[in-house]
Design an enzyme around this catalytic site. Sequence first.
Site, PDB file in Angstrom:
ATOM      1  CE  LYS A  26      -1.704  15.542  18.824  1.00  0.00           C
ATOM      2  NZ  LYS A  26      -0.434  15.002  19.288  1.00  0.00           N
ATOM      3  NE  ARG A  96      -1.599  17.602  22.312  1.00  0.00           N
ATOM      4  CZ  ARG A  96      -2.899  17.609  22.212  1.00  0.00           C
ATOM      5  NH1 ARG A  96      -3.449  18.822  22.187  1.00  0.00           N
ATOM      6  NH2 ARG A  96      -3.675  16.625  21.908  1.00  0.00           N
ATOM      7  N   GLY A 105       4.309   6.049  16.687  1.00  0.00           N
ATOM      8  CA  GLY A 105       5.571   5.666  16.208  1.00  0.00           C
ATOM      9  C   GLY A 105       6.306   7.075  16.354  1.00  0.00           C
ATOM     10  CG  MET A 107       8.553  13.467  20.661  1.00  0.00           C
ATOM     11  SD  MET A 107       8.593  15.344  20.805  1.00  0.00           S
ATOM     12  CE  MET A 107       6.763  15.336  21.379  1.00  0.00           C
ATOM     13  NE  ARG A 340      -7.148  10.834  16.541  1.00  0.00           N
ATOM     14  CZ  ARG A 340      -5.881  10.306  17.141  1.00  0.00           C
ATOM     15  NH1 ARG A 340      -4.586  10.889  16.465  1.00  0.00           N
ATOM     16  NH2 ARG A 340      -5.505   9.671  18.198  1.00  0.00           N
ATOM     17  CG  HIS A 458      -1.782 -22.079  -8.986  1.00  0.00           C
ATOM     18  ND1 HIS A 458      -2.438 -23.060  -7.894  1.00  0.00           N
ATOM     19  CD2 HIS A 458      -2.551 -22.423 -10.230  1.00  0.00           C
ATOM     20  CE1 HIS A 458      -3.242 -23.666  -8.494  1.00  0.00           C
ATOM     21  NE2 HIS A 458      -3.408 -23.189  -9.725  1.00  0.00           N
ATOM     22  CB  SER A 832     -10.505  -8.660 -22.461  1.00  0.00           C
ATOM     23  OG  SER A 832     -10.133  -8.762 -21.186  1.00  0.00           O
ATOM     24  CB  CYS A 899      -9.879 -10.342 -17.905  1.00  0.00           C
ATOM     25  SG  CYS A 899      -8.809 -10.715 -19.041  1.00  0.00           S
ATOM     26  CE1 TYR A 919     -14.580  -6.920 -19.062  1.00  0.00           C
ATOM     27  CE2 TYR A 919     -15.695  -5.740 -21.117  1.00  0.00           C
ATOM     28  CZ  TYR A 919     -14.929  -6.985 -20.482  1.00  0.00           C
ATOM     29  OH  TYR A 919     -14.394  -7.919 -21.361  1.00  0.00           O
TER      30      TYR A 919
END
Length: 945
Positions: A26, A96, A105, A107, A340, A458, A832, A899, A919
């Site tokens: 702010k 502020r 959450g 002030m 913002r 799973h 891999s 992987c 990759y």
Amino acid sequence: MTQYVYFFGGGKADGNKDMKDLLGGKGSGLAEMTNAGLPVPPGFTVSTRACNLYMETGGRLPAEVDEQIEKALARLEQLMGKKLGDPADPLLVSVRSGAKFSMPGMMDTILNLGLNDRSVLGLKAKTGNGRFAKDSYRRFIQMYGNVVLGIDKDKFEHELAAIKKKYRAAADVDLDEKALDEVIARYKAVVQKETGRPFPQDPREQLRGARDAVFKSWGNPRAVTYRKLNDIPHDLGTAVNVQTMVFGNMGENSATGVGFTRNPSTGAKEFYGEFLQNAQGEDVVAGTRTPHPIAELQKVMPEAYKQLREITTRLERHYKDVQDFEFTIQENKLYMLQTRNGKRTGLAAIHIAVDFVEEGILTPREAVMKVEPQALDQLLHPIFEPKQRAKAETAAKGLPASPGAATGAVVFTADDAVAWSQKGKRVLLVRMETVPDDIHGMSVAQGILTATGGMTSHAAVVGRQMGKPSVVGCGALHIDAKGKKLKVGGQVVNEGDAISIDGSTGDVILKEMPTSPSEVLQVVAGKLKPEKSVLYQKFEKLLGWADEIRRLGIRANADIPRDAKVAFAFGARGIGLCRTEHMFFAQDRLPQVVRMILAAARGQRGLDLTRRLKDRLKEARGSQTAEIKKELAKVQKEYGKHVADYTGALKKLLPMQRADFAGLFKEMHGTPVTIRTLDPPLHEFLPKREELMVQVAVLRAKGGARNKAEVARKEKLLRAVEELHEFNPMLGHRGCRLGITYPEITRMQARAIFEAAVQVAKKGIPVKPEVMIPLVGHVEELKRQKQIVIEEATAVLGKDGSGVEYLVGTMIEVPRGAVTADEIAREAEFFSFGTNDLTQMGFGLSRDDAAKFLLYYQEHGILEKDPFVSLDAGGVGQLVEIGVQKGRKVKPDLKVGVCGEHGGDPSSIHFFHKVGLNYVSCSPYRVPIARLAAAQAQLEKPVGD
Ligand code: ADP
Ligand code: MG
Ligand code: MG
């Protein structure tokens, strides 16, 4: 001297937009807007540094902070020509809070500070508006009383309601000055009663009180929880902004409002927001009066509206992002109070990023950085109708394992899921946990909900792979699968009752909820033409830019042609992991697989003995021949049946696997397809021991000849299950250890791969099979398996290779494999990293049992993140790095990929990019996320340019 206070006003500010750390979002925004010459009420920002000092010292700030505040205040008073607390013409300010990241959450803001019993009269005299002055004072007492003095809001609301009732006023604005005087008197009485002291009349005391309340709010539980949930560090601190008040509550030519430069939920280029006339501060969002759409401002205050549009359009270009702004109009004059970058949905993010490029605000590279990869998920899955969702109550929360909204009738077994859906019902499969042979039920269900298991259980892995909404580990469910019902929070849900889950949030809702399908997915699935979907076109455009930037290749983990097709459509160029065993669970295969397993040990032994004897026979002379023949007959008698079963089952499985692989090759259009040889412990394919024991007992009790035969069959199965029992199956007879002890299995799989390759290549479709040996910890393991693969390749492809180029490589997923990667690289044509197992074994943390304590670890700050979700860069990551370095030392061009589940996790992808992998491979539905994350990784840390 340290600067703790930063002034803004008179067209100039000490701070700017790059000082969020020090001034908060702010404060830095107010400074930036001031410097840009925009109408911002002047004021000053007390830095986060002061907040941190305040927290460290338990509230004893050094004198220089107070001195700097006094100086800034004096400067402000001079600029405004008013003094704080001046009874004749008071300067009023707001106080502020404002941290680097916006944090609900924290002030609440305090407005109209500086008013007291005397200065309120000065304000009245000066403005000639008694109603306005009194309204401002009563608001101030209420806010200060609540925020600084800690008095319950309801205590004030109660008094206000009483007065409204007394004067038959429908809304606050209907109260006149006299009524407001009564409100003020009652409010002051509340403060006296609750704190034992009168409401503070000294403006300096008010200011100190408000400032300290802001600092303290950094540590309040709501704020701490919010930071934890959003990965915001606790040591940032908050700034305090003290700013001259402007008034939206001075009558009908005054107003206050909030807005966005574009629609934050759809991304449409439209001015979006709301305002209220004769109102102050949070009235717009408080819900006490219904605000008007911002378009109407054009009618009531055309000048201010025009200016607001000009300013916000400028701000959008200046910040190169959608702005979320707050403004107040005092007697037709506009003031900007905040700006913002606006939060937005995944959908809006895509539209906005691409539109900004088309409008020339962003370059494609900048646009790629603007979209959170994770947010793409929202585009691929069905969502709940937002209005309905807002109304529905969340009954329980589990882990958000696979995103998307699903609704359907509850069923408790995979078979029921199939039976119900064959009758045309949409079902939701609810299980304690899922097991591989639930796949058929999972694939017909709308979504999956389990009571146990973590993000890599799973249900979670398969759910993601199938793109099925899944919520797992929902501990609040008490499932009675036999009784076909479940209990949650005192409510009972029976089979067939409709429930809904949101796999993006983990929410469980106990009723049916309307959902709408994903447009992008409809295009990918070929149900909607790309030309018909603007969203899809933009989605592809953005990802196209990402593709040009990224260095990492993107592959998918896919086992069946259908998944491969989706993966390719999403942009995967290769399969990084095909788990051959997943195909073994199909109904027509499982009997052959079971037959193979039951015969494997003796069958393989019979084969080995026979082969050895036959070799000896070739060199045998005279009487030796007869003896060996006799022995052969003995082996035949003892093992013949097992050998026949073993090889017979393998022979049946071969064409099935061949067909699967051919399908994969076709769908992947000549990109590499990595197929892993059999990996899981064999008992996973057999029924559970306890279940078999129960079945045998029941059949015995029933008696009868038919049951007797069945008992014998089941008992045989039971013996096999008991033989295969392991104390620690994850460290037991699995991975390449299976292929080494049962080489016939590897042989069959290799043959199926190469026969499929030849089949597809003959049709003119290029193929690139990569055979991958799992769980290698010692080079010798790979060497032997590789030899079998090469033998089969040569046999199938012939000397000329039939135009099929193939590679044999290995998974690096055992720590020993990683640290001896140089030796292994001599045999391997690619690596891999199987980061699931590598994490499991690197941490010594059972993936299937970790849910019990991993959450505790995270909640208590021992681990920041679930290492199965986000790669543990400091530990397991080192194993990856060592593996890459040692492997490439021997083979500089060694192709290396990953992987494990981490292949689709953006922060892990950054790591893989950094250590130089070629990759990543992830589930098909995460491919777009991986494409974008890989590009962002390259932009943040370029390699290879
Ligand atoms: P939040 O961080 O919750 O948005 P703010 O500090 O932005 O809190 O304040 C909330 C609202 O209070 C603002 O949107 C604005 O309407 C009002 N407000 C804050 N400061 C002033 C001021 N100096 N003059 C007029 N209104 C103000
Ligand atoms: Mg605000
Ligand atoms: Mg593994």
